[in-house]
Design an enzyme around this catalytic site. Structure first.
Site, PDB file in Angstrom:
ATOM      1  N   TYR A 189       0.682  -1.349   0.144  1.00  8.62           N
ATOM      2  CA  TYR A 189       0.019  -0.066  -0.152  1.00  8.62           C
ATOM      3  C   TYR A 189       0.691   1.203  -0.145  1.00  8.62           C
ATOM      4  O   TYR A 189       0.452   2.229  -0.532  1.00  8.62           O
ATOM      5  CB  TYR A 189      -0.892   0.073   1.208  1.00  8.62           C
ATOM      6  CG  TYR A 189      -2.327  -0.600   1.039  1.00  8.62           C
ATOM      7  CD1 TYR A 189      -2.560  -1.884   0.510  1.00  8.62           C
ATOM      8  CD2 TYR A 189      -3.400   0.156   1.412  1.00  8.62           C
ATOM      9  CE1 TYR A 189      -3.640  -2.411   0.567  1.00  8.62           C
ATOM     10  CE2 TYR A 189      -4.819  -0.371   1.323  1.00  8.62           C
ATOM     11  CZ  TYR A 189      -4.811  -1.602   0.963  1.00  8.62           C
ATOM     12  OH  TYR A 189      -6.088  -2.275   0.695  1.00  8.62           O
ATOM     13  N   LYS A 219       2.782 -15.304   2.305  1.00  2.83           N
ATOM     14  CA  LYS A 219       2.977 -16.333   1.069  1.00  2.83           C
ATOM     15  C   LYS A 219       4.448 -16.484   0.911  1.00  2.83           C
ATOM     16  O   LYS A 219       5.071 -16.129   0.014  1.00  2.83           O
ATOM     17  CB  LYS A 219       2.249 -15.101  -0.183  1.00  2.83           C
ATOM     18  CG  LYS A 219       2.283 -15.930  -1.294  1.00  2.83           C
ATOM     19  CD  LYS A 219       1.333 -17.021  -1.511  1.00  2.83           C
ATOM     20  CE  LYS A 219       1.234 -17.839  -2.884  1.00  2.83           C
ATOM     21  NZ  LYS A 219       0.378 -18.953  -3.068  1.00  2.83           N
ATOM     22  N   ASP A 234      -3.454 -18.183   0.384  1.00  2.35           N
ATOM     23  CA  ASP A 234      -4.769 -18.717  -0.678  1.00  2.35           C
ATOM     24  C   ASP A 234      -5.238 -20.021   0.130  1.00  2.35           C
ATOM     25  O   ASP A 234      -6.578 -20.052   0.088  1.00  2.35           O
ATOM     26  CB  ASP A 234      -3.888 -19.416  -1.911  1.00  2.35           C
ATOM     27  CG  ASP A 234      -2.643 -20.142  -1.699  1.00  2.35           C
ATOM     28  OD1 ASP A 234      -1.829 -20.199  -0.511  1.00  2.35           O
ATOM     29  OD2 ASP A 234      -2.271 -20.753  -2.590  1.00  2.35           O
ATOM     30  N   ASP A 260      -6.528  -6.710   3.712  1.00  3.84           N
ATOM     31  CA  ASP A 260      -7.833  -6.130   2.964  1.00  3.84           C
ATOM     32  C   ASP A 260      -8.642  -7.162   2.675  1.00  3.84           C
ATOM     33  O   ASP A 260     -10.083  -6.864   2.791  1.00  3.84           O
ATOM     34  CB  ASP A 260      -7.203  -5.082   2.267  1.00  3.84           C
ATOM     35  CG  ASP A 260      -8.368  -4.571   1.290  1.00  3.84           C
ATOM     36  OD1 ASP A 260      -9.330  -3.885   2.013  1.00  3.84           O
ATOM     37  OD2 ASP A 260      -8.272  -4.271   0.028  1.00  3.84           O
ATOM     38  N   ASP A 314     -12.561  -8.569   4.388  1.00 10.12           N
ATOM     39  CA  ASP A 314     -13.824  -8.558   3.394  1.00 10.12           C
ATOM     40  C   ASP A 314     -14.477  -9.924   3.514  1.00 10.12           C
ATOM     41  O   ASP A 314     -15.711 -10.286   3.691  1.00 10.12           O
ATOM     42  CB  ASP A 314     -13.687  -8.158   2.084  1.00 10.12           C
ATOM     43  CG  ASP A 314     -13.913  -6.814   1.934  1.00 10.12           C
ATOM     44  OD1 ASP A 314     -13.666  -6.022   3.029  1.00 10.12           O
ATOM     45  OD2 ASP A 314     -14.630  -6.051   0.813  1.00 10.12           O
TER      46      ASP A 314
HETATM   47  C1  IPM Z   1     -10.822  -1.013   3.645  1.00  8.57           C
HETATM   48  C2  IPM Z   1     -10.830  -0.493   2.355  1.00  8.57           C
HETATM   49  C3  IPM Z   1      -9.671   0.540   1.911  1.00  8.57           C
HETATM   50  C4  IPM Z   1      -8.404  -0.091   1.947  1.00  8.57           C
HETATM   51  C5  IPM Z   1      -9.888   1.481   0.743  1.00  8.57           C
HETATM   52  C6  IPM Z   1     -11.073   2.340   0.811  1.00  8.57           C
HETATM   53  C7  IPM Z   1      -8.489   2.383   0.577  1.00  8.57           C
HETATM   54  O1  IPM Z   1     -10.871  -1.155   1.426  1.00  8.57           O
HETATM   55  O2  IPM Z   1     -10.638  -0.030   4.650  1.00  8.57           O
HETATM   56  O3  IPM Z   1     -10.450  -2.107   3.855  1.00  8.57           O
HETATM   57  O4  IPM Z   1      -8.078  -0.846   0.946  1.00  8.57           O
HETATM   58  O5  IPM Z   1      -7.729  -0.223   3.115  1.00  8.57           O
HETATM   59 MG    MG Z   2     -10.974  -3.151   2.083  1.00  4.45          MG
END
Ligand code: IPM
Ligand code: MG
Length: 353
Positions: free
Chosen positions: A138, A188, A220, A244, A248
Site C-alpha cells: 500500500y 505467502k 490462498d 484487506d 472482507d
Molecule cells: C478498507 C478499504 C480501504 C483499504 C480502501 C477504501 C482504501 O478497502 O478499509 O479495507 O484498501 O484499506
Molecule cells: Mg477493504
C-alpha cells in the site's frame, strides 16, 4: 475524552449521526465526552480540494480518538489519484501511525440466516482479524506507471521492516492471549521473500507468548479455509494487502457487513473507529442504512482507547437486545421482523441503552 467526528460521504453522515446520539446519551449519564466535527474524503475535496485537509489533520491529531463514517462515491471516480476520497483514509491512517487494524467478524445468532454459508458452518463464529495498516505494498516505494522499452509498465513494492512486523505481531499475540489463545499468521512465504521475513519475525515474537498457540498459513489456503471451516480460527494476523482481502471475506461469513465495527490503533491506543462497510452511495440519504456497525465502533472506542469496559458492554448489550427484539434495517431484514430505518434503529438502541 476528545473525539473527532468525521462523517465522510454517502451514508457516512447518517450512520455517524446515530452513533453520536449514543455518545450524547453516555455524556448525559456522566462520561466526559467532547465532540468536534471535521471533513474527510469526497466532502473534503468538494470544500477544500483535498481529501485529508490540514484542518482535519490538526483536529484528529489533537483528539484522543476519531469516529469515522465512510468515504467515497461515484462522482469522485474521475479525480486524479491524489484527490480520491480513499487517499484521505490512507493519509489519516499513515499520518496518525494507526498501524494496528482490528476487524472482528462475529455472528449474531439472530442473524445466522443472513450468511450465505450453512448454519452449522457459521453458528458461533467469532474471529478477530489483526491487519497491519501502514506498510506493505500500500505504501511501498518505488511505485508508479512508466514507459519501459516502449510500453507502459505498472509496479509497486511489497516491503516490511522487522520492526513493523514485530509491533503488529505483539498486538496480535496480546489480542489472542485475551481470547481463546490461538493465533494464525497468514503469509505467502512460498513465493514472496517479504512474507518469509514476516513468518520468521512472527515466530521469534511467539517465544514471548508461550500461552498462545501460533500457526502459520499461506494466504490462498487461508482464503479457502475461511469458507470451508471458519470456526477453526480465533485471531488471524496478516499484512495490509492480504488483510484487506481476508477481512472482507471474513465479514461476509456473518452475512451482515452492516453490523461489523473496526478499530485502527497507534502505539498508545489512540484510535480511529469506523464501520468496515463503505459509503454505499446508492442508498445514501434514504434513511435505510444500518447504523449498528458505527454504534458498535463506539463500543470499541470506549474499550480500546478509553478503557471504559462497562460503557462498551452497555452499548453491545443494547445492540443485542435490539436484535433480540426483532428490529432490523433493510440489509438484515427477514419476514416477520420489525423493519426500521436508520433513525428509528438509533431510537431503539437508545431505548435499550
Ligand atoms: C478498507 C478499504 C480501504 C483499504 C480502501 C477504501 C482504501 O478497502 O478499509 O479495507 O484498501 O484499506
Ligand atoms: Mg477493504
Amino acid at each position: 475524552m476528545k473525539i473527532a467526528v468525521l462523517g465522510g460521504d454517502g451514508i457516512g453522515p447518517e450512520i455517524v449521526a446515530q452513533a453520536v446520539r449514543v455518545l450524547d446519551a453516555l455524556r448525559t449519564d456522566g462520561l466526559g465526552i467532547e465532540l468536534e466535527c471535521g471533513l474527510i474524503g469526497g466532502c473534503a475535496v468538494d470544500a477544500t480540494g483535498e481529501p485529508y485537509p490540514d484542518a482535519t489533520h490538526r483536529l484528529a491529531s489533537q483528539a484522543d480518538a476519531v469516529l469515522l463514517g465512510a468515504v467515497g462515491g461515484p462522482q469522485y471516480d474521475a479525480l486524479p489519484r491524489e484527490q480520491r476520497p480513499e487517499r484521505g483514509l490512507l493519509a489519516i491512517r499513515k499520518k496518525l501511525n494507526l498501524f494496528a487494524n482490528l476487524r472482528p467478524a462475529m455472528l449474531y445468532p439472530e442473524l445466522a440466516n443472513a450468511s450465505s454459508l450453512k448454519y452449522d458452518v457459521v453458528a458461533g463464529l467469532d474471529i478477530m482479524i489483526v491487519r497491519e495498516l501502514t506498510g506493505d505494498i500500500y505504501f511501498g516505494e518505488p511505485r508508479g506507471i512508466e514507459i519501459r522499452h516502449g510500453e507502459r509498465v505498472g509496479f509497486n513494492t511489497m516491503i516490511y521492516s522487522e520492526a513493523e512486523i514485530r509491533r503488529i505481531a505483539h498486538v496480535a499475540f496480546q489480542t489472542a492471549a485475551k481470547r481463546q489463545g490461538k493465533l494464525c499468521s497468514v503469509d505467502k512465504m512460498n513465493v514472496l521473500e517479504c512474507t518469509q521475513l514476516w513468518r520468521d519475525v512472527v515466530a521469534e515474537v511467539a517465544k514471548e507468548y508461550p500461552q498462545v498457540a501460533l500457526s502459520h498459513m499461506l494466504v490462498d489456503n487461508a482464503a479457502m479455509q475461511l469458507v470451508r471451516n471458519p470456526k477453526q480460527f480465533d485471531v488471524m494476523v496478516t499484512g495490509n494487502m492480504f488483510g484487506d482481502i481476508l477481512s472482507d471475506e471474513a465479514s461476509m461469513l456473518t452475512g451482515s457487513i452492516g453490523m461489523l465495527p473496526s478499530a485502527s490503533l497507534d502505539e498508545n491506543n489512540k484510535g480511529l473507529y469506523e464501520p468496515i462497510h463503505g459509503s454505499a452511495p446508492d442508498i445514501a440519504g434514504k434513511d435505510i442504512a444500518n447504523p449498528l456497525a458505527t454504534i458498535l465502533s463506539v463500543a470499541m472506542m470506549l474499550r480500546h482507547t478509553f478503557n471504559q469496559e462497562v460503557a462498551a458492554k452497555r452499548i453491545e448489550n443494547a445492540v443485542k437486545k435490539v436484535l433480540a427484539a426483532s428490529y432490523r434495517t433493510k440489509d438484515i431484514d427477514e419476514a416477520g421482523m420489525k423493519s426500521v430505518g436508520t433513525k428509528a434503529m438509533g431510537d431503539v438502541v437508545l431505548a435499550m441503552l
